[in-house]
Design a protein around this motif. Structure first.
Motif, PDB file in Angstrom:
ATOM      1  N   VAL A 159       0.837  -1.207   0.000  1.00  0.00           N
ATOM      2  CA  VAL A 159       0.000   0.000   0.000  1.00  0.00           C
ATOM      3  C   VAL A 159       0.869   1.254   0.000  1.00  0.00           C
ATOM      4  N   GLU A 160       1.916   1.261   0.808  1.00  0.00           N
ATOM      5  CA  GLU A 160       2.825   2.410   0.845  1.00  0.00           C
ATOM      6  C   GLU A 160       3.444   2.673  -0.527  1.00  0.00           C
ATOM      7  N   GLY A 161       3.841   1.599  -1.188  1.00  0.00           N
ATOM      8  CA  GLY A 161       4.433   1.761  -2.514  1.00  0.00           C
ATOM      9  C   GLY A 161       3.456   2.362  -3.498  1.00  0.00           C
ATOM     10  N   ARG A 162       2.223   1.878  -3.477  1.00  0.00           N
ATOM     11  CA  ARG A 162       1.207   2.421  -4.391  1.00  0.00           C
ATOM     12  C   ARG A 162       0.872   3.865  -4.039  1.00  0.00           C
ATOM     13  N   MET A 163       0.883   4.174  -2.749  1.00  0.00           N
ATOM     14  CA  MET A 163       0.628   5.556  -2.336  1.00  0.00           C
ATOM     15  C   MET A 163       1.741   6.478  -2.822  1.00  0.00           C
ATOM     16  N   GLY A 164       2.986   6.002  -2.714  1.00  0.00           N
ATOM     17  CA  GLY A 164       4.095   6.821  -3.194  1.00  0.00           C
ATOM     18  C   GLY A 164       3.988   7.088  -4.678  1.00  0.00           C
ATOM     19  N   HIS A 165       3.621   6.061  -5.436  1.00  0.00           N
ATOM     20  CA  HIS A 165       3.452   6.226  -6.879  1.00  0.00           C
ATOM     21  C   HIS A 165       2.304   7.190  -7.173  1.00  0.00           C
ATOM     22  N   LEU A 166       1.210   7.041  -6.417  1.00  0.00           N
ATOM     23  CA  LEU A 166       0.054   7.928  -6.620  1.00  0.00           C
ATOM     24  C   LEU A 166       0.420   9.380  -6.311  1.00  0.00           C
ATOM     25  N   ALA A 167       1.182   9.594  -5.249  1.00  0.00           N
ATOM     26  CA  ALA A 167       1.598  10.955  -4.890  1.00  0.00           C
ATOM     27  C   ALA A 167       2.469  11.554  -5.991  1.00  0.00           C
ATOM     28  N   ASP A 168       3.350  10.736  -6.556  1.00  0.00           N
ATOM     29  CA  ASP A 168       4.205  11.217  -7.651  1.00  0.00           C
ATOM     30  C   ASP A 168       3.368  11.578  -8.881  1.00  0.00           C
ATOM     31  N   GLU A 169       2.396  10.730  -9.187  1.00  0.00           N
ATOM     32  CA  GLU A 169       1.523  10.999 -10.335  1.00  0.00           C
ATOM     33  C   GLU A 169       0.700  12.265 -10.109  1.00  0.00           C
ATOM     34  N   ALA A 170       0.231  12.451  -8.887  1.00  0.00           N
ATOM     35  CA  ALA A 170      -0.552  13.652  -8.574  1.00  0.00           C
ATOM     36  C   ALA A 170       0.322  14.903  -8.689  1.00  0.00           C
ATOM     37  N   ARG A 171       1.581  14.803  -8.253  1.00  0.00           N
ATOM     38  CA  ARG A 171       2.511  15.930  -8.389  1.00  0.00           C
ATOM     39  C   ARG A 171       2.743  16.258  -9.863  1.00  0.00           C
ATOM     40  N   GLY A 172       2.934  15.225 -10.677  1.00  0.00           N
ATOM     41  CA  GLY A 172       3.145  15.450 -12.107  1.00  0.00           C
ATOM     42  C   GLY A 172       1.927  16.073 -12.774  1.00  0.00           C
ATOM     43  N   LEU A 173       0.745  15.633 -12.362  1.00  0.00           N
ATOM     44  CA  LEU A 173      -0.482  16.207 -12.919  1.00  0.00           C
ATOM     45  C   LEU A 173      -0.641  17.663 -12.501  1.00  0.00           C
ATOM     46  N   ALA A 174      -0.320  17.965 -11.256  1.00  0.00           N
ATOM     47  CA  ALA A 174      -0.412  19.349 -10.777  1.00  0.00           C
ATOM     48  C   ALA A 174       0.522  20.254 -11.576  1.00  0.00           C
ATOM     49  N   GLN A 175       1.718  19.775 -11.865  1.00  0.00           N
ATOM     50  CA  GLN A 175       2.672  20.557 -12.650  1.00  0.00           C
ATOM     51  C   GLN A 175       2.161  20.753 -14.076  1.00  0.00           C
ATOM     52  N   ALA A 176       1.631  19.676 -14.671  1.00  0.00           N
ATOM     53  CA  ALA A 176       1.114  19.776 -16.038  1.00  0.00           C
ATOM     54  C   ALA A 176      -0.066  20.736 -16.100  1.00  0.00           C
ATOM     55  N   ALA A 177      -0.941  20.672 -15.105  1.00  0.00           N
ATOM     56  CA  ALA A 177      -2.096  21.573 -15.076  1.00  0.00           C
ATOM     57  C   ALA A 177      -1.656  23.018 -14.874  1.00  0.00           C
ATOM     58  N   THR A 178      -0.644  23.232 -14.058  1.00  0.00           N
ATOM     59  CA  THR A 178      -0.122  24.583 -13.850  1.00  0.00           C
ATOM     60  C   THR A 178       0.458  25.146 -15.136  1.00  0.00           C
ATOM     61  N   GLU A 179       1.231  24.332 -15.837  1.00  0.00           N
ATOM     62  CA  GLU A 179       1.815  24.771 -17.105  1.00  0.00           C
ATOM     63  C   GLU A 179       0.744  25.066 -18.144  1.00  0.00           C
ATOM     64  N   ALA A 180      -0.366  24.322 -18.074  1.00  0.00           N
ATOM     65  CA  ALA A 180      -1.468  24.546 -19.022  1.00  0.00           C
ATOM     66  C   ALA A 180      -2.381  25.679 -18.582  1.00  0.00           C
ATOM     67  N   GLY A 181      -2.134  26.224 -17.394  1.00  0.00           N
ATOM     68  CA  GLY A 181      -2.947  27.331 -16.901  1.00  0.00           C
ATOM     69  C   GLY A 181      -4.302  26.908 -16.367  1.00  0.00           C
ATOM     70  N   ILE A 182      -4.440  25.638 -15.956  1.00  0.00           N
ATOM     71  CA  ILE A 182      -5.703  25.140 -15.402  1.00  0.00           C
ATOM     72  C   ILE A 182      -5.569  25.165 -13.883  1.00  0.00           C
ATOM     73  N   VAL A 183      -5.874  26.290 -13.309  1.00  0.00           N
ATOM     74  CA  VAL A 183      -5.594  26.524 -11.897  1.00  0.00           C
ATOM     75  C   VAL A 183      -6.375  25.582 -10.996  1.00  0.00           C
ATOM     76  N   ASP A 184      -7.679  25.400 -11.280  1.00  0.00           N
ATOM     77  CA  ASP A 184      -8.486  24.579 -10.383  1.00  0.00           C
ATOM     78  C   ASP A 184      -8.018  23.133 -10.372  1.00  0.00           C
ATOM     79  N   LEU A 185      -7.673  22.590 -11.522  1.00  0.00           N
ATOM     80  CA  LEU A 185      -7.193  21.211 -11.570  1.00  0.00           C
ATOM     81  C   LEU A 185      -5.842  21.078 -10.872  1.00  0.00           C
ATOM     82  N   ALA A 186      -4.973  22.070 -11.045  1.00  0.00           N
ATOM     83  CA  ALA A 186      -3.673  22.044 -10.370  1.00  0.00           C
ATOM     84  C   ALA A 186      -3.857  22.012  -8.861  1.00  0.00           C
ATOM     85  N   GLU A 187      -4.807  22.802  -8.364  1.00  0.00           N
ATOM     86  CA  GLU A 187      -5.072  22.829  -6.924  1.00  0.00           C
ATOM     87  C   GLU A 187      -5.638  21.498  -6.444  1.00  0.00           C
ATOM     88  N   GLN A 188      -6.539  20.912  -7.229  1.00  0.00           N
ATOM     89  CA  GLN A 188      -7.127  19.632  -6.832  1.00  0.00           C
ATOM     90  C   GLN A 188      -6.076  18.522  -6.826  1.00  0.00           C
TER      91      GLN A 188
END
Length: 223
Positions: A159-188
């Protein structure tokens, strides 16, 4: 100038696009005025009697005036044609800009769709992990033997391993959303990352506690 003409001249407003009364409308009015004047003079020239010298002279003058009015009609018609051409160019330029905007909206919608699909997938993974956490917690309360405790520890480790992967994916999505200017998705996405990280820390502490229990029972568990 009558009241209607005054209103026509003064009421162009925003429809004239700041072009001093609207070239197309003004050209059309000018043509209508000149054409009406030409028709009046031509009709008068046709009606004048030709049975006297004075009548012939009057008819000749009227015909000359009508011919001059005809020239003004031609000029006004040329101005209207030019105004129509300018209006066509404006229309084509606006239509081209609108089509470009439509393509931009389409590309943007596709970009947002892809990012929100990623967010939905992360949410699904988060729900699956939460289910695993609940199951591990239930097993943890019932585990008494070294084998049972070891199984719970192994499950928590996964579970810890999957959580770590999920956190990394969420960080990458937040960065991609920020670069695309989608503020609400980046915050979520960043909020999801924070929640998963906090939960992962709690699971880590719980796993360490289980390892301590395993050592206390005389078993050999993972580090």
């Amino acid at each position: 100038m009558n009241k209607r003409e005054k209103n026509g001249r003064g009421g162009g407003g925003k429809d004239d696009h700041g072009k001093g009364g609207g070239e197309l409308a003004e050209a059309a009015r000018a043509l209508e005025r000149e054409l009406s004047r030409f028709e009046e003079l031509a009709d008068s020239a046709r009606r004048l009697p030709l049975d006297t010298r004075k009548g012939l002279e009057r008819a000749a003058r009227s015909t000359t005036e009508a011919a001059e009015a005809q020239q003004r009609v031609s000029l006004a018609l040329g101005s209207l044609i030019a105004a129509i051409a300018a209006a066509r160019d404006r229309h084509e330029a606006t239509a081209t800009a609108l089509a470009g905007r439509g393509e931009e909206i389409k590309r943007r919608a596709e970009q947002l769709g892809e990012l929100f699909q990623r967010f939905a997938a992360l949410g699904e993974e988060g729900r699956n992990i939460n289910q695993l956490v609940q199951e591990a917690a239930a097993r943890q309360r019932e585990a008494t033997s070294p084998e049972q405790i070891g199984e719970v520890v192994a499950a928590m480790d996964e579970v810890e391993g999957r959580m770590g992967h999920l956190a990394d994916e969420a960080r990458g999505l937040a960065q991609a959303a920020t670069e695309a200017g989608i503020v609400d998705l980046a915050e979520q996405a960043d909020g999801m990352r924070q929640q998963v990280t906090a939960m992962r820390n709690k699971v880590g502490l719980l796993r360490k506690g289980m390892i301590a229990r395993l050592s206390g029972t005389g078993g050999t568990g993972p580090n």
